[in-house]
Every structure is written in structure tokens, then in C-alpha cells.
Design an enzyme around this catalytic site. Sequence first.
Site, PDB file in Angstrom:
ATOM      1  N   LEU A 116      -1.988  16.898 -47.953  1.00  0.00           N
ATOM      2  CA  LEU A 116      -3.220  17.689 -48.085  1.00  0.00           C
ATOM      3  C   LEU A 116      -3.495  18.052 -49.529  1.00  0.00           C
ATOM      4  O   LEU A 116      -4.628  18.270 -49.929  1.00  0.00           O
ATOM      5  CB  LEU A 116      -3.106  18.978 -47.268  1.00  0.00           C
ATOM      6  CG  LEU A 116      -3.132  18.843 -45.753  1.00  0.00           C
ATOM      7  CD1 LEU A 116      -2.887  20.190 -45.111  1.00  0.00           C
ATOM      8  CD2 LEU A 116      -4.462  18.274 -45.295  1.00  0.00           C
ATOM      9  N   GLY A 117      -2.427  18.142 -50.313  1.00  0.00           N
ATOM     10  CA  GLY A 117      -2.639  18.510 -51.709  1.00  0.00           C
ATOM     11  C   GLY A 117      -1.321  18.665 -52.417  1.00  0.00           C
ATOM     12  O   GLY A 117      -0.252  18.525 -51.820  1.00  0.00           O
ATOM     13  N   GLY A 123       0.496  21.205 -55.483  1.00  0.00           N
ATOM     14  CA  GLY A 123       0.305  22.371 -56.345  1.00  0.00           C
ATOM     15  C   GLY A 123       1.468  22.539 -57.288  1.00  0.00           C
ATOM     16  O   GLY A 123       2.313  21.657 -57.403  1.00  0.00           O
ATOM     17  N   ALA A 124       1.502  23.697 -57.935  1.00  0.00           N
ATOM     18  CA  ALA A 124       2.541  23.968 -58.910  1.00  0.00           C
ATOM     19  C   ALA A 124       3.913  23.969 -58.253  1.00  0.00           C
ATOM     20  O   ALA A 124       4.914  23.679 -58.878  1.00  0.00           O
ATOM     21  CB  ALA A 124       2.285  25.317 -59.559  1.00  0.00           C
ATOM     22  N   VAL A 178       1.829  19.616 -50.249  1.00  0.00           N
ATOM     23  CA  VAL A 178       1.470  20.192 -48.955  1.00  0.00           C
ATOM     24  C   VAL A 178       1.102  19.074 -47.985  1.00  0.00           C
ATOM     25  O   VAL A 178       0.351  18.164 -48.350  1.00  0.00           O
ATOM     26  CB  VAL A 178       0.262  21.144 -49.090  1.00  0.00           C
ATOM     27  CG1 VAL A 178       0.003  21.846 -47.776  1.00  0.00           C
ATOM     28  CG2 VAL A 178       0.496  22.132 -50.197  1.00  0.00           C
ATOM     29  N   LYS A 188       4.449  23.112 -46.742  1.00  0.00           N
ATOM     30  CA  LYS A 188       4.600  22.965 -48.197  1.00  0.00           C
ATOM     31  C   LYS A 188       6.051  22.668 -48.521  1.00  0.00           C
ATOM     32  O   LYS A 188       6.942  23.438 -48.156  1.00  0.00           O
ATOM     33  CB  LYS A 188       4.138  24.250 -48.885  1.00  0.00           C
ATOM     34  CG  LYS A 188       4.457  24.281 -50.353  1.00  0.00           C
ATOM     35  CD  LYS A 188       3.679  25.348 -51.072  1.00  0.00           C
ATOM     36  CE  LYS A 188       2.238  24.961 -51.229  1.00  0.00           C
ATOM     37  NZ  LYS A 188       1.469  25.775 -52.139  1.00  0.00           N
ATOM     38  N   GLY A 240       4.823  22.426 -55.183  1.00  0.00           N
ATOM     39  CA  GLY A 240       5.220  21.286 -54.385  1.00  0.00           C
ATOM     40  C   GLY A 240       4.045  20.680 -53.655  1.00  0.00           C
ATOM     41  O   GLY A 240       2.896  21.018 -53.916  1.00  0.00           O
ATOM     42  N   ASP A 289      -0.735  33.351 -60.366  1.00  0.00           N
ATOM     43  CA  ASP A 289      -1.485  32.101 -60.508  1.00  0.00           C
ATOM     44  C   ASP A 289      -2.762  32.153 -59.668  1.00  0.00           C
ATOM     45  O   ASP A 289      -3.011  31.280 -58.843  1.00  0.00           O
ATOM     46  CB  ASP A 289      -0.596  30.916 -60.103  1.00  0.00           C
ATOM     47  CG  ASP A 289      -1.152  29.582 -60.609  1.00  0.00           C
ATOM     48  OD1 ASP A 289      -2.052  29.597 -61.478  1.00  0.00           O
ATOM     49  OD2 ASP A 289      -0.695  28.528 -60.134  1.00  0.00           O
TER      50      ASP A 289
END
Length: 774
Positions: free
Chosen positions: A499-500, A502-503, A507, A522, A505, A617
Site C-alpha cells: 500500500l505504501g 514510509g520512514a 505497508v 506495517k 517500513g 513527523d
Amino acid sequence: MASATSYLLFLSIFSSVLALEAAQPRQSNINLESSLHPSTNPTSWLSPNGRFAIGFYPEGSGYFVGIWFVTSDENTTIIWTAERDGPPVSKDAVLKLTSGGLELEGRSISQFSMDSYASSASMLDSGNFVIYGSNLEIIWQTFDIPTDTIVAGQMLPPRSELISSISETNHSSGKFRLEMQHDANLVLYPMGTLDDPEDAYWSTNTGENPNLNLSLHFSNDGRLYLLGHNFTRNITTAYQSKPTLVYRATLDIDGRFKLYSHDFKSNATEVLAEFPDSADQCKVKGTCGSNSYCSSAAGPAVCSCLPGFYFLDANRTSNGCTRNFTGDGCSLNYDRVMQNMSTLENLVWVIRYGAPDSITNKEDCKKKCLEECKCDAALFNNNTCSMLKFPLEYGYEDENDATTTFIKVVTISPEGGRQSPAAVPITAMKKKFRTKIWIVSLAIIAGLSCTVDVFALFIYRSHRMLGRNRELGLVDEIAPRCFSYHELREATDDFKEQLGKGAFGTVFKGSLSNGERAIAVKRLERMVDEGEREFQTEMRTIGRTHHKNLVRLLGFCDEGPNKLLVYECMSNGSLADLIFKTKRRLYWDDRVRIALDVARGILYLHEECDTRIIHCDIKPQNILMDDNWTAKLSDFGLAKLLTPSQTRTFTCIRGTRGYLAPEWHKNAPITVKADVYSFGIVLLEIVCCRKNMELEAEVDAIVLLDWVSQCFASGELEKLISDEVDMTELDRLVKVGLWCTQSEPALRPAMKNVVMMLEGNIEVSLPPRPDSSS
Ligand SMILES: *[C@@H]1O[C@H](CO)[C@@H](O)[C@H](O)[C@H]1NC(C)=O
Ligand SMILES: *[C@@H]1O[C@H](CO)[C@@H](O)[C@H](O)[C@H]1NC(C)=O
Ligand SMILES: *[C@@H]1O[C@H](CO)[C@@H](O)[C@H](O)[C@H]1NC(C)=O
Ligand SMILES: *[C@@H]1O[C@H](CO)[C@@H](O)[C@H](O)[C@H]1NC(C)=O
Ligand SMILES: *[C@@H]1O[C@H](CO)[C@@H](O)[C@H](O)[C@H]1NC(C)=O
Ligand SMILES: *[C@@H]1O[C@H](CO)[C@@H](O)[C@H](O)[C@H]1NC(C)=O
Ligand SMILES: *[C@@H]1O[C@H](CO)[C@@H](O)[C@H](O)[C@H]1NC(C)=O
Ligand SMILES: *[C@@H]1O[C@H](CO)[C@@H](O)[C@H](O)[C@H]1NC(C)=O
Ligand SMILES: *[C@@H]1O[C@H](CO)[C@@H](O)[C@H](O)[C@H]1NC(C)=O
Ligand SMILES: *[C@@H]1O[C@H](CO)[C@@H](O)[C@H](O)[C@H]1NC(C)=O
């Protein structure tokens, strides 16, 4: 084998160095459970050639862990420091290699990707300290996380940077950075700047094609060059490749990137090249701070304040200058205030907010600025007059430059007349602000007391209900569940749909109970291995947070290096998609509602949950939209897992550029007010439906915060938006945004007040102008 041979080779060549270091073991391999101490031998592990060592070195009131090479009997050159912005450790500290990596005082200072444990480590002859996994693959190396230096053989990949040290005796993050930009330029900037060309003072100018994906490489013959898949550019020529020569390239404390060689035979250190190569220190932007200018006619750079300004810190004249009052010339009371134009010659400035004027005469230029209340300074050059506002930046003296600088000097006379509304001394200003908040809070408590009572009753009730549930054993419904890795693997179909990223890890999409409940899993990838307890404590903290504007943690998995978090699935993407990507603008009412959602989520983290959580963040990518288009914060509570402890400075993650409060760049303590700053930026983005940086915008509008301040100061808020909005609300939201983004953390309001201001429950006073002191 190879290392054994080189060991023998260097044994014969460098017997003198060897004799010197005889007390220290040379190790090609460092075994698990080996340890070092600052005050008892061994204090370091040497590379086989005896040149590089990792271990404790003294600095400040204690010791740091770092890598250095020995240049002479009593001289070493530090090339890397672990946790450079943290405090030093005491003489009783222990550095140990464990299966979890390098542990200092029981905390890990190395981070692994998942499914790997350390089996051994090695201080290599190149100056790289590596940790091996069970198949002798490198799972962590100091070459990947340079501080201010790279050595031959090391490279700087895209999107990474070197940061200079504070001084020869303090290796914390200093004033300058060298960034290998994603756009293929290698650029030098002062710290605390965005990647804005106006802040740069040196660049390789290789960024014509962002697809080049360039890295900075450093060959064994001392050649620095940029390399992409179809591109090379030499930055320095090749020198010699001799076994007695060691090359390093350091971003020095003066902001210059310098190539050094050290010859172990003659003990000579030489500077072979430096960037920028000019001998004039004043052209290095940031040598002198805001509202001061740099002169080097008499040799070394000297910083001087603008007329009417004084040094922020008289002992560190390079930190910039300030005035002891705030106030806008537009609302000054002329009873007590004297304004005068002071003239300086031959100064060059970076013009950021300058509005060019049609005046072609020097005296008129000066006069116009004195009369124009918005004008703080004027530049006159080549029959052109430009009006500027404070802060003036990057000024330096240049004999050949014909610019005349006019500075408006404001003097507040000590007696006579009534207090001017705008030019109030800063101390009085703060007091006034605080009193106002007090009065407002009292008013609210009085005015809303019946609501408060009802609310208190409600809280009391829900607590009691919670208590009853506990007794009935329903607590599982509330606490996050512990999943096995196997379960989550099945739930995500072997981590199939991403799904994506990020900083923290990646997802993945998944589902529970045979597809009935959609989840997002995640996989944490950049985590400090703090051991089971820390992770579980943190999971409990996050699990205990329940708020309509926070993404709910349903469970987690904690099997050795497999650390995963299970969240409710948010079906409508992120706020970033909503405000930056969609064609149609969100309606104003929705924007206001979303801003409030986000503010309430942060307020809960800061003040209403059991353990105060600093998010660190906050940005639109971390704000997700659920089925009902309610905005919810995600990724909270994780910053702590990435850092050794809350009291230390954050080294692994520093939030996201553009949303970072100024204190992140100043080694100042990070408090909840850093979140308030990030929220302020996000709020302005929501208001204006644009990113905080937009390079395609007109010069004045590139940096959103500057643009908003400017439009606010000039009373032209309508320039910020292109749709129908309620102007009173717009004015209120902008004022809140400007309060939140004050560079002085103490001036930023607490989230409680932010929420009340957004709700319209309290009057928002006029925010101070963001400049003059920064
Ligand atoms: C290095 O300088 C920073 C900023 O001035 C300071 O906070 C820190 O304590 C210094 N460190 C040492 C070891 O002196
Ligand atoms: C130690 O190294 C520094 C930096 O290379 C140099 O300036 C200094 O002269 C050296 N000192 C000694 C005693 O060799
Ligand atoms: C860009 O270069 C880095 C370092 O050389 C490499 O790891 C990365 O895969 C490259 N990316 C692309 C898209 O080529
Ligand atoms: C390198 O490759 C990129 C992307 O494939 C291309 O756009 C560019 O023109 C190439 N540059 C050179 C110098 O060949
Ligand atoms: C860079 O320097 C190397 C070594 O001196 C040389 O072989 C190479 O041709 C140079 N490359 C360019 C593009 O000038
Ligand atoms: C280099 O340094 C070593 C150790 O400090 C010393 O023994 C040696 O004489 C020096 N060599 C020269 C050429 O100065
Ligand atoms: C500046 O240095 C002087 C002398 O070293 C010292 O007495 C004074 O306290 C310092 N001032 C500040 C603001 O640090
Ligand atoms: C501002 O600072 C100057 C110089 O330090 C001082 O003379 C003046 O009294 C100060 N003004 C106020 C209002 O504090
Ligand atoms: C303003 O400048 C003029 C001319 O330089 C000077 O005569 C006058 O004394 C100044 N006034 C103040 C208050 O500094
Ligand atoms: C001065 O301005 C004129 C007209 O704008 C321009 O043609 C000329 O190049 C400028 N000269 C310098 C030295 O900037």
C-alpha cells in the site's frame, strides 16, 4: 587470506606505527560479546593495517564512539561518530558487539533490516566498520551513514548528505551540509535551509537531467567523481595510488568540502582540493547569520551586525543579529519612535522578498523606503532600487560591487508619548501574550463551565464502563492483539499487495477473519533493536490511545527481528492525495473540518493520553482518511522506537524536510512544540491547497510560509486562494498557522489553544512577524 597478507605487508612497512599501537589488538574479525571501554584496554579495535580504529575517544566531558585514523603520535583524525548529537558517555561505558549489533550502554547504535542477526564484525583497512550476518553478508556498515567525512572507496548515494562538525573539538552537527541531491546536483548549503538554489553556495551544476541518479564516488587514487548509469563527471583529477597514502574528503567546519591526503611515510597532511575553491570565506553562505554581514578585507572573516541590531550571542558572532523589539513599521506610533536610514556601501545580498521599484535615483530610493512602512531596507545598484524586508541574509562585502544598502534604523525613545502598539520590547510582548492566554482560559472555563461539567461526567462514566468491562474480561477488545508472523503472512497473502512505504517500513494490505475486516500491516524496517521490552511497552502505549482522529492499532507481531504492526485499514488514502493530487479543490468547509480533525488528534497525543507522545513527523502523507472522510493521524508513537531514548537527540529520523521546526537544526531539545510547528505548516497547506515548497511558483511564492507571511503582512490574503472562502475564517486559520510556525518554540501556542482558536472559541491575536530575531 587477503587481509592476512596485507597484514604482513604492512607489518614490515609500518613497524613504527605498529610499535606505537602495540598495546591494541589488531583484529580482522571481532567476535560476538567482544567489548571496549573508554578507560581500560582495549579502548579500540584496529584495522589489520593499523591505520583505522573504532572505539572510544574523549570529547567534551566524556567519550564518544567513533572511527579515526592515527596521523602521528598524539594526533588522530575522527572520520565518523556514532550518535554525534547525543550527549557523551561516561568513563564506565561499555561498547559491545552482540547479535543485535553494536550496543553502547545496552542500547543498540546500529540498525538492521529485519531477519538478520549479527555474527561478527570487522574494522576494515578502508576505514569501514562492518557487521556481518550469519552468512558473512554485510548487514550494517558505517560507510552507509557518514557524518562529515567520506574516505576513498566510500560513496554518497542520491538523497544523502554530509553535515559539518561544530568545531575541531566538537563533532556534533555543525552549520553546513553537502547534499547529493536527487536531482543529480551535488550542492553545499548552510544548515536549516530547504534545497533552495538561493541558499546554495556551491554546486556541481549537473542537474540538467534528474533521471541521471548520480552518486558521489571516491576512488583509491583520490579522485572524486559523480557517477550515474550513463554519466560520469570528474570533480577532482586522479592523484597517486600509493599504499602509504590515505585520502579523505571532509565537509570542514568552515563549510568547505576539502580533499585531504595523508602520507604515512612522511607524516604529512595536505589539502589537495577544496570546494568552493575561492579563498574568500565570506562567499560561504551562513558564515555570518541573519541580519549581519561578512567582511574579509583584513584576512579572516568578520561578522558585523546591521545598524540597529546586536549579536544574538556576543561570544559567537557568526550566529547572527537581532533587535530587542518586534514591530511592524506600518503600525508604529510616531510619538516615541524615530526612524532613520543608515547607509552601507559595497555589500552584496541575496534578495528574497525584494520588490523592485521604478525609482532610478539613489536619494529617492532611500526616501521611499523611509516613507514606506513595509520597507525595512533598500538596495540601490545600477539605477535600480529594491525594497527589502528583514531578515537580510548572506550579506558580504565586495569592493567591486557598487550596491548601496540603506537600512531603516528604528529607535524607541525611553520616555514620552503612549506605548506604541507595535514596537513593543520582546519581554513585554511575551508577558502580554501569556496574560492574554490566561484571560482567555479563564473566560472559557467560566463561560463553558456547564459544558465542562457535562464533559467531566462523561469521562467519569466512560471510565466506570471501562472498569466494568475489565471485570467482565472484555479487555481484549481494547488492548492490541499479539499476532504470529505466520498469521500476518497469511492475512497479507505473503505480503503481496503493497500500500505504501514510509520512514518506518513498508505497508501491506491484508484482511482478518476470512476477509471480513480489512487491515493494513506495517513491517518495521528501520528500527533500533531495543529488545523485547521496549517494543512491547511502546505497543501498549500506542494500543492505549483511542481517539477518533488517530488510526487505531489493532495488534502487532514481535518475533525476533520480525516486528509488524496491524492497523485498521483507511480506505480513502492520505491527505496528501486529497490536497495535492486531486483536480478539484476540496471545499472550504471540508478543509476547515480536516484541519480541526488533525489538531484534535495531536492534542490528544500531547495532552490527553496516559503517556505524552510527540509525533515528530506530522505531514499530509501521515494523515489518512477513513470511510467517512474523517482525518486520522498515523505513525504516532514510533519515533521513540527509532531512537535510543526520549531525552537524547533524534539521530536516526529527523522528520521530513519542510515540516521540521527550526530547533531540529539547532540541536535544541525537541518538545511537543516541534509538532505544533509541523502542524502549522500542514494547516497552511490545507488552507492554500498546495505544498510548502513549489519551485514552479513565482519567486515570492515558492516557500509557502514566506508567501503567507508576506500576503498576511500586506493584507492580501485573497492572493493565497483561488476559490470561494469565508474571509473571516481564512484570516483566522492563517493567523493560527503563523502563530504555530514561530521560530521560537515558546511563542508557539499549545495544541489546546490551537484547537480553541480553530474552533473560533478564542480570539486569535496578531502573530509577531516571523523575522527580526531569526
Ligand atoms: C557540542 O556543541 C553543542 C552545541 O553547542 C553542545 O550542545 C554540546 O554539548 C557540545 N558537545 C560537546 C561534547 O562539547
Ligand atoms: C593534528 O592534526 C591537525 C589536523 O590535521 C593539524 O592541524 C595539527 O597540526 C596536528 N597536530 C600535531 C601535533 O601533529
Ligand atoms: C540510483 O543509484 C543508487 C546508488 O548507486 C542505487 O542504489 C539505486 O538503485 C539507483 N536507482 C535507480 C532508480 O537507478
Ligand atoms: C542518460 O539516461 C537518461 C535516462 O535514461 C536520459 O534521459 C539521458 O539523456 C541520458 N544522458 C546521457 C548523457 O546520455
Ligand atoms: C576522469 O578521470 C579519469 C582518471 O584521471 C580519466 O581516466 C577519465 O577519462 C576522466 N573522465 C572524464 C569524463 O574526464
Ligand atoms: C612519522 O611519525 C612517526 C610516529 O609519530 C615517527 O616515528 C616518524 O619518525 C615520523 N616520520 C617522519 C618522516 O617524520
Ligand atoms: C562570553 O565569554 C566571556 C569570557 O569568556 C564570559 O565571561 C561570558 O559569560 C560569555 N558570555 C556568554 C553570553 O556566553
Ligand atoms: C535594546 O538594546 C539596547 C542595546 O543593547 C539598549 O540600549 C536598549 O535599552 C534596549 N531597549 C529595550 C527597549 O530594551
Ligand atoms: C538620522 O540621520 C541623520 C543624518 O545621517 C542624522 O543627522 C540624525 O542625527 C539621525 N538621527 C538619529 C535619531 O539617529
Ligand atoms: C544595468 O542595467 C541596464 C539596464 O537594465 C543593463 O543593461 C546593464 O547590463 C546593467 N549593468 C550592470 C553592470 O548590471
